[in-house]
Motif scaffolding. Structure first.
Motif, mmCIF file in Angstrom:
data_model
loop_
_atom_site.group_PDB
_atom_site.id
_atom_site.type_symbol
_atom_site.label_atom_id
_atom_site.label_comp_id
_atom_site.label_asym_id
_atom_site.label_seq_id
_atom_site.Cartn_x
_atom_site.Cartn_y
_atom_site.Cartn_z
ATOM 1 N N ARG A 188 40.316 47.296 33.055
ATOM 2 C CA ARG A 188 39.129 47.373 34.056
ATOM 3 C C ARG A 188 38.974 45.948 33.995
ATOM 4 O O ARG A 188 38.241 45.873 34.975
ATOM 5 N N ALA A 189 39.680 44.580 33.253
ATOM 6 C CA ALA A 189 39.390 43.643 33.485
ATOM 7 C C ALA A 189 39.660 43.113 34.623
ATOM 8 O O ALA A 189 39.258 41.759 35.255
ATOM 9 N N ALA A 190 41.418 43.602 35.285
ATOM 10 C CA ALA A 190 42.117 43.332 36.276
ATOM 11 C C ALA A 190 40.971 43.358 37.695
ATOM 12 O O ALA A 190 41.147 43.328 38.467
ATOM 13 N N ARG A 191 39.932 44.606 36.937
ATOM 14 C CA ARG A 191 39.394 45.302 38.591
ATOM 15 C C ARG A 191 37.913 44.352 38.046
ATOM 16 O O ARG A 191 37.520 44.813 39.375
ATOM 17 N N MET A 192 37.842 43.902 37.890
ATOM 18 C CA MET A 192 35.955 43.380 37.692
ATOM 19 C C MET A 192 36.367 42.454 39.292
ATOM 20 O O MET A 192 36.895 42.168 39.288
ATOM 21 N N ASN A 193 34.519 42.558 39.280
ATOM 22 C CA ASN A 193 34.824 41.526 39.940
ATOM 23 C C ASN A 193 35.668 41.446 41.773
ATOM 24 O O ASN A 193 35.956 40.768 41.924
ATOM 25 N N ALA A 194 34.798 42.947 41.849
ATOM 26 C CA ALA A 194 36.202 43.351 43.184
ATOM 27 C C ALA A 194 36.066 43.141 44.739
ATOM 28 O O ALA A 194 35.452 43.685 45.348
#
Length: 550
Positions: free
Chosen positions: A429-435
């Motif tokens: 989920r961190a990898a898709r934060m602030n997308a």
């Protein structure tokens, strides 16, 4: 007599797709007369030629659509954050890397205070960078038994207080307010999560809030904006919206030399205001703007902070929450109450900006917007998900369908990206934060922001985060969510202006718009994207008036 001024530059990046770059811009009064070559601009008549920026690059003044004027007032108190940070005078405060360092800085500050009973207020604490043990009243009690101590966290959603302050305010084991963290024996630890709990420390809270709404705080806010290349900043909630608060803004912004334009949002926080009366007040104020002060938008708050473990996350919730935190964050406004309040502002024709850090909060906003539109159809409402940190691809698709915008907290990638991987949401989920890339791919109008004082004001750093997505440790977090420098420039200028319904006046350098420019030492399109945050800022031009960074 000269009718207008022609400013030359090494390059002018206009953000106008029909005329993307130029060598000069003609300014008449506070507006742009024309853009082009020097020879083309001479044809308009009598003029003066100003080559102050001949070695610099002009871009549209950066537009910050989510910040807080209280960032100018926090510097009246001692900084205890983890990262080094510059104040509005350019003085760098070293970060406090450990609890011991925090306590020592507080002790040093207390030693200079003549009254042993005077409340000590500090700000910027970030417990997530101090794993294993959180700052509690026990640590702060080392400063003595008589002095109340209030430490405001970097997220602005939490505070930690000492025993002296808790005794004075009656914060004890009998308190049932959500957000008062307690130890296994039921005694408050000193950590207060979210406003309902923080305001229990009423004396210190009042001192803090009063210091954040002074004339000097407003000037510090605007000076910091100028120093970073911003010509318009948005105070998205926090300033008093009563007559006295509005008059303080009027006094500051009409003082000669005030170095920025400010959009001031009305904010509604749960049951603290009548939404219909507030909507009428915003509509009435919208016609009383001055050249540096704007009204017309509303801010609502649904949830808390991800790094504070108070944002509302969908399943599987938090990855590794600390003891005593709420199981899945806190609602700062009940969803059923939120829907009714949103409908009032929507029906009144106002644009609503809603704080949604967690995906569960985003979902509530999207669903409420869909129902409000069904009851009160509106074209071009531009309701905006603020922070939008964990919004899913499915949620972005619905935002596009409903005509919603996203204002994305890109700075989180650098300041908390590593901690989001380790503690809050885990690697996936961190990898898709602030997308930003997902928003762009799906056609959701977006900008990004600093949320100062949560992170330092400055779109060059926010752009750097969105383009490179590097954490503080140097990890690329979600490489497929990186965007181009051109996309970042759009988000920093026209994207933000669009969300504020000001894109007809600011956000690009073209004829008829306000002559608001950021003056940079390097060209963002020509340097290595890793150097974006290191570009120097000469200052700004505001309504045709140069505003140098001293």
């Amino acid at each position: 007599m000269k009718d207008y001024t022609v400013f030359t530059a090494r390059r002018i990046i206009t953000m106008n797709p029909a005329y993307p770059s130029a060598e000069a811009v003609a300014v008449k009064g506070d507006r742009i007369l024309a853009v082009g070559s020097v020879d083309e601009l001479r044809a308009w008549g009598q003029h003066s030629l100003d080559d102050t920026f001949a070695d610099h690059v002009l871009v549209p003044g950066f537009v910050e659509a989510h910040s807080h004027a209280m960032g100018g007032g926090t510097w009246d108190h001692v900084y205890v954050g983890y990262f080094d940070r510059s104040d509005p005078d350019g003085v760098v405060w070293a970060g406090c890397k450990t609890i011991d360092a925090v306590v020592q800085r507080l002790r040093d500050t207390a030693s200079k205070m003549s009254d042993p009973a005077q409340t000590l207020i500090a700000w910027g604490l970030d417990p997530i960078y101090m794993p294993g043990e959180r700052l509690t009243a026990r640590h702060l009690d080392a400063l003595g038994d008589s002095r109340p101590v209030f430490v405001y966290h970097a997220s602005a959603h939490l505070a930690t207080v000492n025993s002296a302050l808790m005794r004075a305010e009656g914060i004890n084991a009998n308190i049932r307010t959500p957000g008062v963290v307690k130890d296994p024996d039921g005694h408050p630890t000193g950590e207060l999560q979210e406003p309902a709990a923080m305001t229990l420390a009423s004396s210190a809270w009042a001192m803090l809030r009063n210091s954040l709404d002074t004339e000097s705080a407003k000037w510090n806010y605007a000076r910091d904006a100028r120093n970073r290349g911003h010509t318009l900043v948005t105070d998205l909630g926090g300033s008093p919206f009563d007559d006295a608060g509005i008059n303080r803004w009027r006094a500051a912004t009409t003082t000669p030399g005030f170095p920025a334009r400010v959009m001031v949002a009305a904010w509604h926080f749960g049951g603290l205001a009548d939404p219909e009366a507030l909507a009428k007040r915003v509509l009435d104020l919208a016609g009383t703007d001055n050249e540096k002060l704007r009204f017309g938008i509303v801010k609502l708050i649904l949830d808390g902070s991800i790094q504070g473990f108070t944002a509302r996350l969908g399943w599987p919730f938090y990855h590794d929450p600390p003891p005593g935190s709420a199981p899945n964050g806190l609602w700062l406004m009940a969803p059923e109450q939120f829907e009714d309040i949103l409908e009032v502002f929507h029906a009144a024709g106002l644009t609503v900006h809603v704080h949604c850090n967690g995906d569960q909060a985003t979902q509530v906003f999207i669903d409420a917007t869909e129902r409000a539109l069904a009851r009160h159809p509106r074209w071009d409402h531009r309701h905006t998900v603020q922070h939008c940190q964990l919004s899913t691809e499915a949620q972005y698709r619905r935002m596009k369908t409903l005509g919603m915008c996203a204002n994305i907290f890109s700075n989180h990638i650098y300041y908390w990206g590593d901690e989001h991987v380790r503690y809050t949401v885990g690697p996936e989920r961190a990898a898709r934060m602030n997308a930003c890339a997902t928003a762009e791919r799906l056609g959701v109008p977006y900008s990004f922001h600093s949320d100062t004082p949560v992170t330092p004001l400055g779109h060059l750093h926010v752009m750097w985060c969105a383009v490179n997505r590097l954490t503080a440790s140097g990890r690329i977090l979600g490489p497929d969510e990186r965007i181009s420098v051109r996309s970042a420039m759009h988000a920093a200028t026209l994207g933000a202006a669009y969300q504020l319904r000001l894109d007809h006046e600011i956000g690009s350098i073209e004829a008829g718009k306000l002559a608001d420019f950021a003056v940079l030492t390097e060209d963002p399109y020509e340097i290595d994207p890793m150097g974006l945050r290191d570009i120097g800022v000469w200052g700004t031009v505001l309504g045709g008036e140069p505003m140098p960074n001293p």
